[in-house]
Design a protein around this motif. Structure first.
Motif, mmCIF file in Angstrom:
data_model
loop_
_atom_site.group_PDB
_atom_site.id
_atom_site.type_symbol
_atom_site.label_atom_id
_atom_site.label_comp_id
_atom_site.label_asym_id
_atom_site.label_seq_id
_atom_site.Cartn_x
_atom_site.Cartn_y
_atom_site.Cartn_z
ATOM 1 N N LEU A 127 0.831 -1.206 0.000
ATOM 2 C CA LEU A 127 0.000 0.000 0.000
ATOM 3 C C LEU A 127 0.865 1.256 0.000
ATOM 4 O O LEU A 127 0.539 2.249 -0.660
ATOM 5 C CB LEU A 127 -0.935 0.001 1.213
ATOM 6 C CG LEU A 127 -2.031 -1.063 1.235
ATOM 7 C CD1 LEU A 127 -2.852 -0.944 2.518
ATOM 8 C CD2 LEU A 127 -2.933 -0.954 0.025
ATOM 9 N N ALA A 128 1.958 1.215 0.748
ATOM 10 C CA ALA A 128 2.878 2.355 0.759
ATOM 11 C C ALA A 128 3.449 2.591 -0.641
ATOM 12 O O ALA A 128 3.637 3.741 -1.068
ATOM 13 C CB ALA A 128 4.008 2.116 1.763
ATOM 14 N N ARG A 129 3.707 1.495 -1.346
ATOM 15 C CA ARG A 129 4.218 1.632 -2.713
ATOM 16 C C ARG A 129 3.194 2.336 -3.598
ATOM 17 O O ARG A 129 3.543 3.184 -4.426
ATOM 18 C CB ARG A 129 4.546 0.254 -3.287
ATOM 19 C CG ARG A 129 5.139 0.298 -4.702
ATOM 20 C CD ARG A 129 5.422 -1.112 -5.229
ATOM 21 N NE ARG A 129 6.066 -1.059 -6.535
ATOM 22 C CZ ARG A 129 5.433 -0.865 -7.685
ATOM 23 N NH1 ARG A 129 4.110 -0.699 -7.692
ATOM 24 N NH2 ARG A 129 6.099 -0.823 -8.821
ATOM 25 N N GLU A 130 1.910 2.006 -3.414
ATOM 26 C CA GLU A 130 0.865 2.666 -4.192
ATOM 27 C C GLU A 130 0.772 4.151 -3.856
ATOM 28 O O GLU A 130 0.527 4.988 -4.731
ATOM 29 C CB GLU A 130 -0.488 1.991 -3.945
ATOM 30 C CG GLU A 130 -0.720 0.739 -4.748
ATOM 31 C CD GLU A 130 -0.701 1.048 -6.244
ATOM 32 O OE1 GLU A 130 -1.665 1.666 -6.737
ATOM 33 O OE2 GLU A 130 0.292 0.694 -6.916
ATOM 34 N N VAL A 131 0.956 4.470 -2.569
ATOM 35 C CA VAL A 131 0.961 5.874 -2.165
ATOM 36 C C VAL A 131 2.070 6.626 -2.893
ATOM 37 O O VAL A 131 1.849 7.689 -3.488
ATOM 38 C CB VAL A 131 1.141 5.997 -0.638
ATOM 39 C CG1 VAL A 131 1.287 7.465 -0.241
ATOM 40 C CG2 VAL A 131 -0.037 5.379 0.107
ATOM 41 N N MET A 132 3.278 6.054 -2.869
ATOM 42 C CA MET A 132 4.415 6.723 -3.521
ATOM 43 C C MET A 132 4.261 6.753 -5.035
ATOM 44 O O MET A 132 4.721 7.688 -5.694
ATOM 45 C CB MET A 132 5.717 6.046 -3.099
ATOM 46 C CG MET A 132 6.066 6.294 -1.640
ATOM 47 S SD MET A 132 7.678 5.651 -1.156
ATOM 48 C CE MET A 132 7.306 3.882 -1.058
ATOM 49 N N ARG A 133 3.585 5.740 -5.602
ATOM 50 C CA ARG A 133 3.331 5.751 -7.041
ATOM 51 C C ARG A 133 2.401 6.914 -7.394
ATOM 52 O O ARG A 133 2.573 7.570 -8.436
ATOM 53 C CB ARG A 133 2.729 4.424 -7.491
ATOM 54 C CG ARG A 133 2.595 4.290 -9.010
ATOM 55 C CD ARG A 133 2.175 2.874 -9.413
ATOM 56 N NE ARG A 133 0.800 2.577 -9.056
ATOM 57 C CZ ARG A 133 -0.261 2.870 -9.832
ATOM 58 N NH1 ARG A 133 -0.083 3.446 -11.006
ATOM 59 N NH2 ARG A 133 -1.476 2.545 -9.447
ATOM 60 N N GLY A 134 1.414 7.162 -6.548
ATOM 61 C CA GLY A 134 0.536 8.307 -6.769
ATOM 62 C C GLY A 134 1.299 9.616 -6.710
ATOM 63 O O GLY A 134 1.092 10.514 -7.539
ATOM 64 N N GLY A 135 2.207 9.728 -5.733
ATOM 65 C CA GLY A 135 3.016 10.935 -5.634
ATOM 66 C C GLY A 135 3.897 11.131 -6.849
ATOM 67 O O GLY A 135 4.027 12.248 -7.370
ATOM 68 N N LEU A 136 4.503 10.040 -7.326
ATOM 69 C CA LEU A 136 5.369 10.111 -8.496
ATOM 70 C C LEU A 136 4.580 10.537 -9.733
ATOM 71 O O LEU A 136 5.064 11.325 -10.559
ATOM 72 C CB LEU A 136 6.036 8.755 -8.730
ATOM 73 C CG LEU A 136 6.947 8.629 -9.955
ATOM 74 C CD1 LEU A 136 8.118 9.600 -9.853
ATOM 75 C CD2 LEU A 136 7.445 7.193 -10.097
ATOM 76 N N THR A 137 3.361 10.042 -9.867
ATOM 77 C CA THR A 137 2.523 10.381 -11.024
ATOM 78 C C THR A 137 2.269 11.882 -11.105
ATOM 79 O O THR A 137 2.391 12.499 -12.175
ATOM 80 C CB THR A 137 1.191 9.618 -10.944
ATOM 81 O OG1 THR A 137 1.439 8.212 -10.981
ATOM 82 C CG2 THR A 137 0.267 10.005 -12.092
ATOM 83 N N VAL A 138 1.919 12.493 -9.969
ATOM 84 C CA VAL A 138 1.637 13.931 -9.967
ATOM 85 C C VAL A 138 2.921 14.741 -10.131
ATOM 86 O O VAL A 138 2.931 15.771 -10.819
ATOM 87 C CB VAL A 138 0.883 14.324 -8.683
ATOM 88 C CG1 VAL A 138 0.878 15.829 -8.481
ATOM 89 C CG2 VAL A 138 -0.551 13.810 -8.755
ATOM 90 N N ALA A 139 4.009 14.282 -9.523
ATOM 91 C CA ALA A 139 5.278 14.993 -9.688
ATOM 92 C C ALA A 139 5.714 14.999 -11.149
ATOM 93 O O ALA A 139 6.219 16.004 -11.662
ATOM 94 C CB ALA A 139 6.357 14.367 -8.809
ATOM 95 N N ARG A 140 5.514 13.869 -11.821
ATOM 96 C CA ARG A 140 5.855 13.817 -13.250
ATOM 97 C C ARG A 140 4.982 14.770 -14.053
ATOM 98 O O ARG A 140 5.447 15.414 -14.999
ATOM 99 C CB ARG A 140 5.727 12.392 -13.758
ATOM 100 C CG ARG A 140 6.888 11.493 -13.328
ATOM 101 C CD ARG A 140 6.712 10.077 -13.825
ATOM 102 N NE ARG A 140 7.898 9.271 -13.553
ATOM 103 C CZ ARG A 140 7.948 7.957 -13.670
ATOM 104 N NH1 ARG A 140 6.855 7.285 -14.067
ATOM 105 N NH2 ARG A 140 9.051 7.305 -13.399
ATOM 106 N N GLU A 141 3.709 14.870 -13.692
ATOM 107 C CA GLU A 141 2.820 15.819 -14.353
ATOM 108 C C GLU A 141 3.346 17.244 -14.199
ATOM 109 O O GLU A 141 3.206 18.079 -15.096
ATOM 110 C CB GLU A 141 1.410 15.712 -13.767
ATOM 111 C CG GLU A 141 0.396 16.648 -14.395
ATOM 112 C CD GLU A 141 -0.953 16.600 -13.695
ATOM 113 O OE1 GLU A 141 -1.770 17.504 -13.963
ATOM 114 O OE2 GLU A 141 -1.181 15.688 -12.878
#
Length: 340
Positions: A127-141
């Motif tokens: 679940l923590a990995r999914e949280v960080m994946r969400g953060g990475l997605t927006v940072a890339r945007e």
């Protein structure tokens, strides 16, 4: 305690693992200011870079002038407990919220590092990995690198980012540069606090609120700079009234708010009516009350205006396309805030 079994992971409610949620779990503004009162800024000439924005007015981020004088470096950090149950969405929201501090200063984010606290014996690390994946997605945007970070084993899950950006030092957006006669604009509707509280209590989803919180403030910041705006802040845990009070106080003016012009998310008024109000919102209202002429504004509207927002919009001293004008700055009067 044991880690959640794989079969149960789809039913994990992250908001149930935290006392508060999102920016509503901030330390109350009055307590925070009292704690910071004894901390003096660095003396002029200290270090290799000149401090442009520091502790003085509680602005959104720190800014220093890099050697050569042509670039301001902006530094900020923001993290909080789960505001929604979906880990990917929580990551998106937390990243947008952290990046917002750079945009609120008129900057462009360059690099971020993750800040993660996780109850590793209670919640699966997937679940923590999914949280960080969400953060990475927006940072890339946002065109912002994510490079490493820091993690701790904690009793409550928390996530956010420390972000570094740059800006033109001659075009910084600050909260102490408001002037009388300037209109006030707001770029996102209010109500995320009460809707998040309802979600935490009932499990009801509010997709409009999620997408609002996950949306970057990049376009609003660029529009503000293009319009020649010099004063802005973002609206987060201290609510619209709290952040407007800080801006008006720092600028030495009074802010007059047209309450009928303030936009709200669908369902926000019903959530107030049904009592889904955080302690942070009530503390926000208590903090600004001595400095506010509420006029005929009743308690439900007062609570909405003080609602502790997570990843809210920019509050801009100026007009930009597409953002409603919600008031104006005037010469200082008896009250710092006046509601009409």
């Amino acid at each position: 305690m044991t880690t959640t079994a794989p079969a149960d992971r789809a039913r994990v409610r992250l908001t149930g693992y935290a006392r508060g949620g999102g920016c509503a779990c901030k330390i109350p503004p009055g307590e925070l200011e009292a704690a910071l009162a004894g901390l003096v800024p660095s003396p002029k000439g200290f270090g290799a870079a000149e401090l442009l924005v520091g502790l003085d007015n509680g602005d959104d981020a720190a800014a220093v002038l890099l050697p050569g004088g042509g670039t301001a470096l902006i530094a900020t950090a923001d993290f909080f407990t789960p505001v929604v149950d979906d880990p990917f969405d929580w990551g998106r929201i937390a990243a947008a919220n952290a990046l917002s501090d750079v945009y609120a200063m008129g900057g462009r984010p360059l690099v971020a590092v993750n800040l993660l606290a996780w109850p590793r014996e209670v919640l699966p690390f997937e679940l923590a990995r999914e949280v960080m994946r969400g953060g990475l997605t927006v940072a890339r945007e946002a065109g912002c690198h994510v490079a490493g970070g820091h993690s701790v084993d904690d009793t409550e899950p928390k996530y956010g980012m420390a972000v570094t950006g740059i800006a033109d030092p001659a075009r910084l957006l600050r909260n102490d540069t408001g002037r009388p006669g300037v209109p006030l604009s707001l770029t996102k509707p209010l109500g995320t606090g009460v809707l998040n509280n309802r979600h935490k209590a009932t499990g009801e989803d509010f997709p409009q609120a999620v997408e609002t919180m996950a949306a970057l403030n990049r376009d609003a910041a660029e529009a503000a700079l293009a319009a020649g705006v010099v004063c802005a802040t973002d609206v987060t845990g201290f609510g619209l009234l709290g952040h407007l009070y800080k801006l008006a106080r720092a600028s030495g003016v009074t802010a007059v708010l047209d309450t009928a012009a303030v936009p709200y998310l669908d369902g926000a008024r019903n959530a107030v009516r049904d009592g889904f109000i955080s302690g942070g919102t009530r503390r926000n209202l208590d903090w600004v009350t001595p400095h506010t002429d509420f006029g005929r504004t009743g308690e439900p509207n007062r609570l909405l205006l003080a609602d502790a927002q997570t990843s809210g919009g920019l509050l801009i001293a100026g007009e930009i396309p597409g953002a409603p004008v919600i008031g104006e700055l005037v010469d200082a009067t008896e009250h710092t805030l006046v509601l009409r």
